[in-house]
Write a protein that holds these residues in place. Structure first.
Motif, PDB file in Angstrom:
ATOM      1  N   ALA A   1      -1.510   7.779  -0.103  1.00 42.28           N
ATOM      2  CA  ALA A   1      -2.060   8.743  -1.054  1.00 42.28           C
ATOM      3  C   ALA A   1      -1.634  10.163  -0.690  1.00 42.28           C
ATOM      4  O   ALA A   1      -1.520  10.513   0.478  1.00 42.28           O
ATOM      5  CB  ALA A   1      -3.579   8.660  -1.060  1.00 42.28           C
TER       6      ALA A   1
ATOM      7  N   TYR B   1      -2.129   4.020  -4.125  1.00 38.50           N
ATOM      8  CA  TYR B   1      -1.973   2.822  -4.942  1.00 38.50           C
ATOM      9  C   TYR B   1      -1.787   1.621  -4.033  1.00 38.50           C
ATOM     10  O   TYR B   1      -1.136   1.718  -2.992  1.00 38.50           O
ATOM     11  CB  TYR B   1      -0.751   2.989  -5.842  1.00 38.50           C
ATOM     12  CG  TYR B   1      -0.348   1.737  -6.569  1.00 38.50           C
ATOM     13  CD1 TYR B   1      -0.996   1.359  -7.728  1.00 38.50           C
ATOM     14  CD2 TYR B   1       0.673   0.921  -6.096  1.00 38.50           C
ATOM     15  CE1 TYR B   1      -0.642   0.213  -8.408  1.00 38.50           C
ATOM     16  CE2 TYR B   1       1.034  -0.235  -6.769  1.00 38.50           C
ATOM     17  CZ  TYR B   1       0.376  -0.576  -7.926  1.00 38.50           C
ATOM     18  OH  TYR B   1       0.728  -1.723  -8.590  1.00 38.50           O
ATOM     19  N   SER B   2      -2.360   0.500  -4.417  1.00 38.12           N
ATOM     20  CA  SER B   2      -2.089  -0.723  -3.674  1.00 38.12           C
ATOM     21  C   SER B   2      -2.248  -1.924  -4.593  1.00 38.12           C
ATOM     22  O   SER B   2      -2.897  -1.853  -5.641  1.00 38.12           O
ATOM     23  CB  SER B   2      -2.988  -0.855  -2.454  1.00 38.12           C
ATOM     24  OG  SER B   2      -4.298  -1.124  -2.815  1.00 38.12           O
TER      25      SER B   2
ATOM     26  N   VAL C   1       0.851  -1.194   0.000  1.00 37.62           N
ATOM     27  CA  VAL C   1       0.000   0.000   0.000  1.00 37.62           C
ATOM     28  C   VAL C   1       0.885   1.241   0.000  1.00 37.62           C
ATOM     29  O   VAL C   1       1.730   1.407   0.873  1.00 37.62           O
ATOM     30  CB  VAL C   1      -0.925   0.030   1.244  1.00 37.62           C
ATOM     31  CG1 VAL C   1      -1.770   1.289   1.246  1.00 37.62           C
ATOM     32  CG2 VAL C   1      -1.784  -1.217   1.303  1.00 37.62           C
TER      33      VAL C   1
ATOM     34  N   ASP D   1      -6.712  10.157  -6.898  1.00 33.91           N
ATOM     35  CA  ASP D   1      -6.265   8.801  -7.242  1.00 33.91           C
ATOM     36  C   ASP D   1      -4.756   8.602  -7.095  1.00 33.91           C
ATOM     37  O   ASP D   1      -4.152   7.861  -7.856  1.00 33.91           O
ATOM     38  CB  ASP D   1      -6.679   8.428  -8.671  1.00 33.91           C
ATOM     39  CG  ASP D   1      -8.183   8.394  -8.836  1.00 33.91           C
ATOM     40  OD1 ASP D   1      -8.871   8.096  -7.850  1.00 33.91           O
ATOM     41  OD2 ASP D   1      -8.659   8.658  -9.947  1.00 33.91           O
TER      42      ASP D   1
ATOM     43  N   TRP E   1      -6.138   1.809  -7.526  1.00 33.27           N
ATOM     44  CA  TRP E   1      -5.795   3.164  -7.111  1.00 33.27           C
ATOM     45  C   TRP E   1      -6.908   3.675  -6.219  1.00 33.27           C
ATOM     46  O   TRP E   1      -8.068   3.412  -6.443  1.00 33.27           O
ATOM     47  CB  TRP E   1      -5.641   4.070  -8.328  1.00 33.27           C
ATOM     48  CG  TRP E   1      -4.417   3.758  -9.101  1.00 33.27           C
ATOM     49  CD1 TRP E   1      -3.238   4.430  -9.026  1.00 33.27           C
ATOM     50  CD2 TRP E   1      -4.218   2.706 -10.038  1.00 33.27           C
ATOM     51  NE1 TRP E   1      -2.322   3.851  -9.868  1.00 33.27           N
ATOM     52  CE2 TRP E   1      -2.898   2.783 -10.499  1.00 33.27           C
ATOM     53  CE3 TRP E   1      -5.014   1.683 -10.532  1.00 33.27           C
ATOM     54  CZ2 TRP E   1      -2.364   1.908 -11.422  1.00 33.27           C
ATOM     55  CZ3 TRP E   1      -4.485   0.801 -11.447  1.00 33.27           C
ATOM     56  CH2 TRP E   1      -3.188   0.923 -11.884  1.00 33.27           C
ATOM     57  N   LYS E   2      -6.522   4.427  -5.212  1.00 33.02           N
ATOM     58  CA  LYS E   2      -7.517   4.939  -4.248  1.00 33.02           C
ATOM     59  C   LYS E   2      -7.718   6.424  -4.445  1.00 33.02           C
ATOM     60  O   LYS E   2      -6.871   7.153  -4.734  1.00 33.02           O
ATOM     61  CB  LYS E   2      -7.037   4.692  -2.827  1.00 33.02           C
ATOM     62  CG  LYS E   2      -6.908   3.230  -2.522  1.00 33.02           C
ATOM     63  CD  LYS E   2      -6.407   3.059  -1.112  1.00 33.02           C
ATOM     64  CE  LYS E   2      -6.263   1.603  -0.773  1.00 33.02           C
ATOM     65  NZ  LYS E   2      -5.827   1.370   0.557  1.00 33.02           N
TER      66      LYS E   2
END
Length: 53
Positions: A10, A19-20, A7, A16, A52-53
Motif C-alpha cells: 500500500a 491490494y491483495s 499482496v 485503499d 483492498w486494504k
C-alpha cells in the motif's frame, strides 16, 4: 490445503491503495506436486478472495 496469496504494498499517501488476492483449495495428500491453470482451476472446489486494504 493450498493457499496462494498476491499482496501489493500500500502507498501510505492514498486510501485503499493496498491490494491483495488469494486462492485456497484442497489437494489430495498423496500428491507430491501439482500444476493447475485456467480450466483446471475451475474444476476444483476452491475459494477466491480479492480485497483492498
Amino acid at each position: 490445503m493450498f493457499t496462494y496469496e498476491l499482496v501489493e504494498k500500500a502507498d501510505p499517501n492514498f486510501a485503499d491503495s493496498g491490494y491483495s488476492e488469494s486462492i485456497l483449495f484442497e489437494v489430495d495428500t498423496a500428491v507430491n506436486e501439482f500444476s493447475y491453470s485456467d480450466e483446471d482451476l475451475q474444476q476444483l472446489n476452491m475459494y477466491y478472495r480479492q480485497f483492498w486494504k
